[in-house]
Motif scaffolding. Structure first.
Motif, short mmCIF file in Angstrom:
data_model
loop_
_atom_site.label_atom_id
_atom_site.label_comp_id
_atom_site.label_asym_id
_atom_site.label_seq_id
_atom_site.Cartn_x
_atom_site.Cartn_y
_atom_site.Cartn_z
N LEU A 288 0.85 -1.19 0.00
CA LEU A 288 0.00 0.00 0.00
C LEU A 288 0.89 1.24 0.00
O LEU A 288 2.12 1.13 0.07
N GLY A 289 0.26 2.41 -0.07
CA GLY A 289 1.04 3.65 -0.14
C GLY A 289 0.38 4.78 0.64
O GLY A 289 0.07 5.84 0.09
N CYS A 290 0.14 4.56 1.93
CA CYS A 290 -0.61 5.53 2.75
C CYS A 290 0.13 6.87 2.86
O CYS A 290 1.37 6.92 2.82
N ALA B 25 6.57 5.92 5.14
CA ALA B 25 7.83 5.75 4.40
C ALA B 25 7.58 5.13 3.04
O ALA B 25 8.41 5.24 2.14
N ASN B 26 6.41 4.47 2.88
CA ASN B 26 6.07 3.81 1.61
C ASN B 26 5.00 4.58 0.84
O ASN B 26 4.30 4.00 0.00
N THR B 27 4.85 5.84 1.13
CA THR B 27 3.81 6.63 0.46
C THR B 27 3.87 6.49 -1.06
O THR B 27 4.96 6.41 -1.64
N SER C 117 -0.28 -5.66 10.44
CA SER C 117 -0.44 -5.91 9.00
C SER C 117 -1.62 -5.13 8.45
O SER C 117 -2.60 -4.88 9.15
N ASN C 118 -1.51 -4.77 7.16
CA ASN C 118 -2.68 -4.13 6.53
C ASN C 118 -3.69 -5.20 6.08
O ASN C 118 -4.83 -4.86 5.75
N MET C 119 -3.30 -6.45 6.05
CA MET C 119 -4.16 -7.60 5.72
C MET C 119 -4.73 -7.55 4.30
O MET C 119 -5.53 -8.40 3.92
S1 SF4 Z 1 3.36 0.27 6.09
FE1 SF4 Z 1 1.27 0.64 6.90
S2 SF4 Z 1 1.03 2.90 6.83
FE2 SF4 Z 1 2.76 2.34 5.47
S3 SF4 Z 1 1.86 2.11 3.42
FE3 SF4 Z 1 1.86 0.09 4.38
S4 SF4 Z 1 -0.16 -0.12 5.33
FE4 SF4 Z 1 0.17 2.05 4.90
#
Ligand code: SF4
Length: 313
Positions: free
Chosen positions: A10-12, A16-18, A87-89
């Motif tokens: 994901l990219g919340c 750091a992974n935006t 986890s984001n699951m």
């Molecule tokens: S580590 Fe968590 S907050 Fe970051 S992008 Fe993944 S789900 Fe989102």
């Protein structure tokens, strides 16, 4: 605390992974993507397992992107380390049986909405139906093994765009068989996305138990690591913690993290705390378990930081 993977599916916003490349280029120091290899983990757990009592298998990434995470957790449990992960699951083909079999004590799951439109505004790239299906399968796997672990804690981050789904989320948590529902006020992420506004809800930091509280049971076989533990007990507490004792006896400047915890990324790089590696705050790397530095917890950088904060290394 360690990241089994550097990276996320994901990219919340503000993570750091935006997925916002402009924001990332402006604010974050780039870090290498990849998963932790078995030999890197062995160096960490062999050195720290006898002493550690809590192991967080997450920091800035999605732990289940690494198929070895289950084995890492299992090995930590042999040292009687209480394990947790987050986890984001939203992961296709998530191996829920392996999660239960790993002996993981606690799993935090991050779901900030019950409808796709609301959920994905912050959890960019996530699929809320997949999340709920994975949670349903995980609870089923626990029941099939008659296991009370992992204890599942739903973290609901409140924003202006999702507070109206809070009650529906609590109802969903009950329906799914989740153990605890936790309302969290997030940090300000508007620098990444000005339309995602954090909101402190009146129920902020409220934890609601949804299932009967179970007594903690340690039922793993520790015989494979018994010798390591016994050897560790022959070492002197004072020799290891004299600096900590002095710090606890009256030094005004105090940072427990420089003594009580260590953070590793997937490459075995060592950081003093879980704050992200952001531009403008210098680089935080204090060493690497894959480098020449044998005593990584007393690396030159660690000693300098302790001296800076406490006046002694
Ligand atoms: S580590 Fe968590 S907050 Fe970051 S992008 Fe993944 S789900 Fe989102």
């Amino acid at each position: 605390m360690l990241d089994p993977a550097n990276g996320c599916n994901l990219g919340c916003a503000s993570c750091a992974n935006t997925s916002n490349k402009d924001f990332a280029a402006r604010v974050l120091n780039a870090w290498p993507a990849g998963v932790m290899k078995g030999n890197t983990y062995s160096r960490i757990i062999d050195d720290n397992g006898p002493w550690a009592w809590v192991g967080h298998f997450y920091n800035n990434s999605e732990p289940y992107l690494n198929k070895n995470t289950h084995a890492f957790i299992k090995r930590a449990a042999q040292f009687r380390v209480r394990t947790s992960t987050s986890s984001n699951m939203s992961i296709p083909k998530l191996d829920v049986d392996a999660i239960v079999a790993s002996g993981l004590d606690e799993l935090q799951i991050a779901i900030d909405g019950v409808t796709q439109k609301v959920y994905e505004k912050y959890r960019r790239g996530g699929d809320v139906s997949l999340v709920f299906e994975n949670v349903r399968r995980l609870v089923e796997a626990k029941r099939a093994r008659n296991s009370s672990t992992p204890f599942i804690r739903w973290h609901y981050l409140t924003f202006q765009h999702n507070v109206h789904e809070l009650d529906a989320a609590m109802a969903k948590a009950r329906e799914l068989g989740i153990d605890m529902f936790f309302v969290v006020t997030p940090i300000d992420v508007s620098a990444d996305d000005p339309t995602v506004i954090a909101e402190a809800h009146p129920r902020a930091w409220e934890c609601t138990h949804l299932t009967p509280i179970q007594p903690a049971v340690m039922n793993t076989d520790i015989s494979p690591v018994a010798e390591d533990i016994e050897r560790a007990f022959t070492e002197q507490y004072a020799e290891r913690y004299v600096a900590d004792d002095v710090a606890a006896n009256g030094t005004a400047n105090h940072c427990d993290w420089l003594y009580m915890a260590t953070i590793f990324d997937a490459y075995g790089r060592v950081f003093p705390c879980c704050i992200g590696d952001t531009k403008g705050h210098a680089r935080f790397q204090f060493g690497s378990v894959n480098g020449n530095n044998e005593a990584v917890l007393n690396s030159r950088e660690y000693l300098a930081a302790r001296s800076f904060v406490h006046g002694i290394p």
